[in-house]
Structure formats: C-alpha cells, structure tokens
Scaffold this active site. Structure first.
Site, PDB file in Angstrom:
ATOM      1  N   CYS A  47       0.829  -1.208   0.000  1.00  0.00           N
ATOM      2  CA  CYS A  47       0.000   0.000   0.000  1.00  0.00           C
ATOM      3  C   CYS A  47       0.862   1.256   0.000  1.00  0.00           C
ATOM      4  CB  CYS A  47      -0.947  -0.002   1.199  1.00  0.00           C
ATOM      5  SG  CYS A  47      -0.165  -0.437   2.750  1.00  0.00           S
ATOM      6  N   ARG A  63       9.083 -10.733   1.294  1.00  0.00           N
ATOM      7  CA  ARG A  63       9.378 -10.706   2.717  1.00  0.00           C
ATOM      8  C   ARG A  63      10.416 -11.769   2.983  1.00  0.00           C
ATOM      9  NH1 ARG A  63       4.284  -8.721   6.264  1.00  0.00           N
ATOM     10  NH2 ARG A  63       4.202  -7.069   4.728  1.00  0.00           N
ATOM     11  N   GLU A 100      12.037 -14.341   5.066  1.00  0.00           N
ATOM     12  CA  GLU A 100      11.656 -15.089   6.264  1.00  0.00           C
ATOM     13  C   GLU A 100      12.822 -16.011   6.589  1.00  0.00           C
ATOM     14  OE1 GLU A 100       8.554 -14.917   7.691  1.00  0.00           O
ATOM     15  OE2 GLU A 100       7.161 -14.287   6.119  1.00  0.00           O
ATOM     16  N   ARG A 125       4.667 -20.259   3.825  1.00  0.00           N
ATOM     17  CA  ARG A 125       5.501 -19.083   4.110  1.00  0.00           C
ATOM     18  C   ARG A 125       6.409 -18.877   2.923  1.00  0.00           C
ATOM     19  NH1 ARG A 125       8.813 -19.142   9.283  1.00  0.00           N
ATOM     20  NH2 ARG A 125       8.652 -16.894   9.409  1.00  0.00           N
ATOM     21  N   GLU A 136      -4.264  -6.148  -2.514  1.00  0.00           N
ATOM     22  CA  GLU A 136      -4.169  -5.136  -1.463  1.00  0.00           C
ATOM     23  C   GLU A 136      -5.302  -4.130  -1.650  1.00  0.00           C
ATOM     24  OE1 GLU A 136      -2.141  -4.979   1.110  1.00  0.00           O
ATOM     25  OE2 GLU A 136      -2.214  -2.888   1.755  1.00  0.00           O
ATOM     26  N   ASP A 191      -6.316  -9.554  12.433  1.00  0.00           N
ATOM     27  CA  ASP A 191      -5.746 -10.641  11.628  1.00  0.00           C
ATOM     28  C   ASP A 191      -6.826 -11.664  11.324  1.00  0.00           C
ATOM     29  OD1 ASP A 191      -3.193  -9.707  11.463  1.00  0.00           O
ATOM     30  OD2 ASP A 191      -2.295 -11.183  12.822  1.00  0.00           O
ATOM     31  N   GLU A 223      -2.169 -17.190   9.473  1.00  0.00           N
ATOM     32  CA  GLU A 223      -2.703 -15.869   9.127  1.00  0.00           C
ATOM     33  C   GLU A 223      -2.838 -15.804   7.610  1.00  0.00           C
ATOM     34  OE1 GLU A 223      -0.324 -12.334   9.929  1.00  0.00           O
ATOM     35  OE2 GLU A 223      -1.769 -11.231   8.721  1.00  0.00           O
ATOM     36  N   ASN A 268      -5.228  -9.589   6.679  1.00  0.00           N
ATOM     37  CA  ASN A 268      -5.485  -8.680   7.792  1.00  0.00           C
ATOM     38  C   ASN A 268      -6.224  -7.461   7.293  1.00  0.00           C
ATOM     39  OD1 ASN A 268      -3.622  -6.831   6.689  1.00  0.00           O
ATOM     40  ND2 ASN A 268      -1.929  -7.717   7.828  1.00  0.00           N
ATOM     41  N   CYS A 316      -6.237  -0.296   5.182  1.00  0.00           N
ATOM     42  CA  CYS A 316      -5.826  -1.230   4.135  1.00  0.00           C
ATOM     43  C   CYS A 316      -6.109  -2.654   4.589  1.00  0.00           C
ATOM     44  CB  CYS A 316      -4.357  -1.066   3.749  1.00  0.00           C
ATOM     45  SG  CYS A 316      -3.182  -1.866   4.845  1.00  0.00           S
ATOM     46  N   ARG A 322      -1.947 -18.241   0.284  1.00  0.00           N
ATOM     47  CA  ARG A 322      -2.384 -18.785   1.576  1.00  0.00           C
ATOM     48  C   ARG A 322      -3.882 -19.107   1.590  1.00  0.00           C
ATOM     49  NH1 ARG A 322       0.804 -16.057   6.624  1.00  0.00           N
ATOM     50  NH2 ARG A 322       2.864 -16.837   6.082  1.00  0.00           N
TER      51      ARG A 322
HETATM   52  N1  SER Z   1      -0.242  -3.657   3.852  1.00  0.00           N
HETATM   53  C1  SER Z   1      -0.697  -4.525   4.900  1.00  0.00           C
HETATM   54  C2  SER Z   1       0.413  -5.380   5.422  1.00  0.00           C
HETATM   55  O1  SER Z   1       1.504  -5.340   4.891  1.00  0.00           O
HETATM   56  C3  SER Z   1      -1.832  -5.387   4.416  1.00  0.00           C
HETATM   57  O2  SER Z   1      -1.440  -6.159   3.332  1.00  0.00           O
HETATM   58  O3  SER Z   1       0.216  -6.094   6.369  1.00  0.00           O
HETATM   59 ZN    ZN Z   2      -1.420  -2.085   3.500  1.00  0.00          ZN
END
Ligand code: SER
Ligand code: ZN
Length: 531
Positions: free
Chosen positions: A305, A335, A337, A346, A354, A417, A436, A439, A466, A473
């Site tokens: 976002c 990300r 991990e 994961r 988004e 979440d 998860e 969210n 957001c 997932r």
């Molecule tokens: N931008 C939020 C997050 O990174 C929702 O995707 O958790």
């Molecule tokens: Zn976001």
C-alpha cells in the site's frame, strides 16, 4: 526531564565588557518573557542561569524543562538576540553552538543506543544522564533531540517487554467445521508437479495451480471487493527508501525487507573485468558483484500500500473524491523469512490483493466494517472455512485500561488478523495449526501525517485503511480444509469449476518426478475432468 547546556553565540563583531548592560537587559527579557512562553509551570520552561563574554563571544548557561526544551530555547535566544543586537549594535549572529549538553531523564535506563550524537550515558540514583556532543544550528533547528528522547523511551519500553508476544485478542470465530481433508496440500502440489521450487521461498506455479489461485481471487473480488465499489489500480513494486522511512517500515521491519540496487554505470565497459571473469570461470563472483552496484536504490514491495500514500502525498482532498477506494493485484510482495519456509505457507515472494481506502475518520471506520461483513460472508459461506479473527496490536501500542465492549474497541485504529485452521498441522487447539491469511487495518493518521495528505477543511484529519489478501495462503487453507475434490466444495467454487475447465497438467518423461506423483496426478486430474 531536564536539560542543561552552554550556548555560545558568535557575532559579526566581537563583544566586549561594554556590552554587559545590554546583555543583562536581553537576558532579563529572555527569562521573563521569551523563554517561558508555552510553559505551564516555571520548571517546565527554559532559563538563562548566567552569562559571560569570552573571546568576544556570548556564553549562556541554560537550564530548561520539558516544555521549552534546550534546542527550542537555543533557537528562541538566537532569534531574539539577533533582533536586538541587529537594531542596537548593528551586528549579526554568525554562529551558534551548544556545548556540554546533558539531558536528565527520570528512571534508570538500561538501553544505550549507539548514535553519533550521544557521548555517554550515566545512570545514578533513579536518573539517567545523557551527555551529548557539540551541536550547531543545523541540528538545533530540527527536532533531533525530541526524536532522540522518543527513541530512548521506545527502546527502553521494548527492552522491558522483551519476549512478550504481541497483544492477541480473539474477537470472532466460525463454528467448528469437520475437515474433509487431513493431508498437507503443499506436499501434494509439489508431488504432482503443479508447483515447482524455483529458489528459497519462491515457486513456479503451473497452469492448474494458477487455476486454483485465480478461482480464489475471482471469488474474493466478486464477493468482497467489487460489491463495495473498490476500483482497480496498478501500483509500482519497487520503492525508494524515503518511502519506507515515512511508512515506518524501515524502522520497524528492516530485518525482513529486500533491497535492489542499480548498476554502477550504464556504460557496459565499466563491467569488462566482471564479464571477462564470468566468461572464463563460468561462475558469478558474488562478493565482487557488490563493486559493480550502487548502494540500494529501492526496497521491494513490502506492504503493497506504500504507493497509495505516496500518490496522495501533498494533495488536498475534498468531498468530491472522498472516500477513495482502490485495490491493487498487479504484482508480488517480498518478505525475507528466516527459516520455517514450507510450500506456499511461508514465502519470500508472494502475491496479494491489497485493498486500500482514504477518507474522513467515520468513512474509514465504516468501510472497514463493511469489508468485515463481506469478509465474514466470504470465509464462512463462500469458502465455508473454519476461521477466526484476532485484534492484534504490538504490545507497546496497546493502550492501558480495560475496554468493555469489543464493538467499541475495534472502531479505532488497529489491526485485525484473519486466521484459518490447517488441519494437517494439528488440532484446532494448537496455536501452530492456525495460519494468518490476511489482515485489515484502520491506520488513523499513521500515514496521512507523514505523507502530508490533507482534507480541504482544516479541522478534520484524513485517515486511511488497508487490507491484505494473500492469495497463495487462501488457496492453501481452502484445499487444506476441503480437499481436492470439487464434489466436496461449497457451491460457488464448485460452480467455478463447472464453468471453467481446468488447464492440462504437465506430464513428461521426467515430470512429475516420481511414479507415485504421476499416479496421484492422474487421480486428482480426474476429479476435475467431469465436474
Ligand atoms: N499492507 C498490509 C500489510 O503489509 C496489508 O497487506 O500487512
Ligand atoms: Zn497495507
């Protein structure tokens, strides 16, 4: 909180003893007027405790409180002295330095951040003394000391709470639903060749895997996003670091962010040595590669976002456009991990829809609540999942005090979440068996403030929200609870399979790898051949 320090003002002409009378007058005015403005109590204001002339410079010893902190006091003094000396003596202020500055904080701090500004930290009888380096005007005119004190307090709080998990409060859950499947879909996807490992935390999704992912995405868009009037946009996926400073991610999650560098030059001859090496050795010299790259110029899409806030940065938005409701599904997020990667559970590279919105506070809360209603319908009816929602707040943001009603409690900035049960990971009582999958957040002014997103009328601040929908997932939890056979699925996904034939699975001499995989593939493909 108290501050002490020595302020030295240098002028275009040296001062002499003959200026003492004027200085005394100036100091009185500072102490009685200029330095007490904005303070509710005298000890919260600032004070010049003594002064002298030394080498033609004016030296002032300062003691200040919390409400007129020493850097603000220094700037007020400079501005006032410049005005008086300019008109009375025709001299200007040439420079200003603050020496021997000590911040006295209540409490014995255990943290001791290493930043150039701090010379040393001493703890003594319930107080902490922060000794600072010499500071000049370029530092004093910014709120650097305020940020330093905030950093110390934040770090101290974090250190105290070390090891405590984030605040997690169950707010809603579905009824228990008997799982139709107990196996690990990740293993099956790989065994039947629908996905193939590419690199750590990255997969190549073959047509049948994307078929399932697109089914989930399409249902989500049709059942949740589009009925509420969100419209599609395309956001970039690599971001300049300044954006991460404003969103706070560079300070909060830098340990899981990926970065990208531009090449050192556009001129290919700058790479000659490297190219020659690779030509002969047929290997990439990882360490040397660094010399051919600029420092990281971007970080890779993390929250997805970020561009939304950047788009509206500096804009003044009025009721013609508000609320703004967009979504982006144009690319991956990244990300890093460490460990614990498993199938598509994961990932380092993952895909997400988004959903973002901007509006007045009541609009942002209402949109979040409408989304929650649709999400519940989607999880509970459309996919018929066993799910739960939790209000999650990092412990250090959680307000003290008890809030009675959940409905009141969640109509404020914070995050919910969405989790779903993975039967293959254990019983529903086992926290580790829940994943998860998304969210939803109300941010309040967390982003509209740093990005300077303004409403057309001064008295109202805009908020944002957001929601992230991690498509791998969601697909995983659906198959994990319902299995591969569309016969056992709820009506909407089943209809999707009826209307949309599943693409052919890849079958070659060596793919899928094992005989068992090939046999299992045939069985699964048969489930979709005559829906
Ligand atoms: N931008 C939020 C997050 O990174 C929702 O995707 O958790
Ligand atoms: Zn976001």
């Amino acid at each position: 909180m108290k501050f002490k320090g020595m302020l030295i003002l240098e002028f275009s002409k040296p001062l002499t003893e003959e200026h003492n009378g004027l200085i005394r007058h100036v100091v009185d005015e500072l102490n009685n007027n200029i330095l007490v403005k904005g303070a509710t109590l005298p000890e919260e204001a600032a004070k010049v405790v003594d002064f002298r002339i030394e080498d033609g410079k004016l030296v002032l010893n300062l003691e200040t409180g919390r409400q007129v902190r020493i850097h603000s006091a220094a700037m007020r003094i400079k501005n006032y002295v410049a005005k008086i000396f300019g008109s009375k003596l025709k001299v200007g202020v040439r420079g200003l330095t603050l020496k021997d500055t000590v911040i006295e904080l209540d409490g014995e701090f255990s943290v001791s951040p290493k930043i150039p500004l701090i010379r040393k930290l001493l703890v003594d009888e319930g107080k902490t003394y922060v000794y600072l380096d010499v500071m000049d005007e370029s530092v004093l005119k910014k709120p650097v000391l305020d940020r330093l004190i905030k950093l110390l307090n934040d770090k101290e709080m974090r250190a105290k709470w070390k090891g405590k998990a984030e605040h997690w409060q169950l707010i809603k859950r579905s009824r228990e639903k008997e799982p139709l499947f107990k196996e690990d879909p990740n293993k099956i996807f790989e065994e039947i060749g629908w996905i193939k490992r590419f690199s750590i935390g990255q997969w190549i999704y073959t047509p049948p895997a994307i078929y399932l992912i697109n089914m989930i995405k399409q249902l989500f868009l049709e059942e949740v996003v589009k009925p509420l009037g969100f419209e599609e946009v395309v956001f970039p996926k690599i971001y300049p670091p300044e954006i991460g400073l404003k969103t706070g991610h560079l300070k909060g999650t830098i340990n899981s962010m990926l970065f990208a560098s531009l090449p050192i030059s556009y001129d290919i001859s700058a790479f000659e040595e490297l190219i020659d090496y690779m030509s002969v050795m047929n290997e990439v010299p990882q360490e040397d590669l660094r010399d051919y790259l600029r420092p990281p110029s971007y970080f890779l899409c993390f929250a997805q976002c970020e561009p939304f806030y950047q788009f509206f940065s500096g804009e003044i938005v009025d009721d013609r456009a508000l609320p703004i409701k967009w979504f982006d599904q144009s690319g991956p997020s990244f990300r890093w991990e460490a460990g614990g990667l498993h199938g598509v559970e994961r990932l380092i590279e993952f895909h997400r829809i988004e959903v973002v919105w901007l509006g007045k506070p009541e609009q942002v809360v209402e949109i979040r609540n409408q989304l929650l209603e649709r999400y519940e319908h989607f999880m509970d009816k459309v996919l018929d999942l066993e799910w739960r929602w939790a209000w999650v707040t990092p412990w250090y943001l959680e307000h003290a005090g008890v809030i009675e009603k959940i409905s009141e409690e969640i109509n404020r900035p914070g995050t919910i979440d969405f989790e779903a049960w993975l039967p293959y990971k254990g019983s529903r009582d086992d926290a580790k068996a829940w994943l998860e999958i998304g969210n939803i957040s109300i941010h309040g002014t967390k982003f509209t403030d740093p990005f300077k997103i303004k409403y057309s009328k001064k008295n109202v601040k805009l908020w944002t929200g957001c929601s992230g929908f991690g498509v791998e997932r969601w697909m995983l939890v659906f198959i994990a609870q319902k299995g591969f056979d569309p016969e056992n699925w709820p009506s909407k996904p089943r209809e999707y399979v009826k209307k949309n034939p599943m693409p052919k699975s890849l079958l070659t001499v060596t793919y899928p790898k094992t005989k068992e995989g090939k046999e299992l593939l045939k069985k699964i493909v048969d489930l979709y051949s005559n829906p």
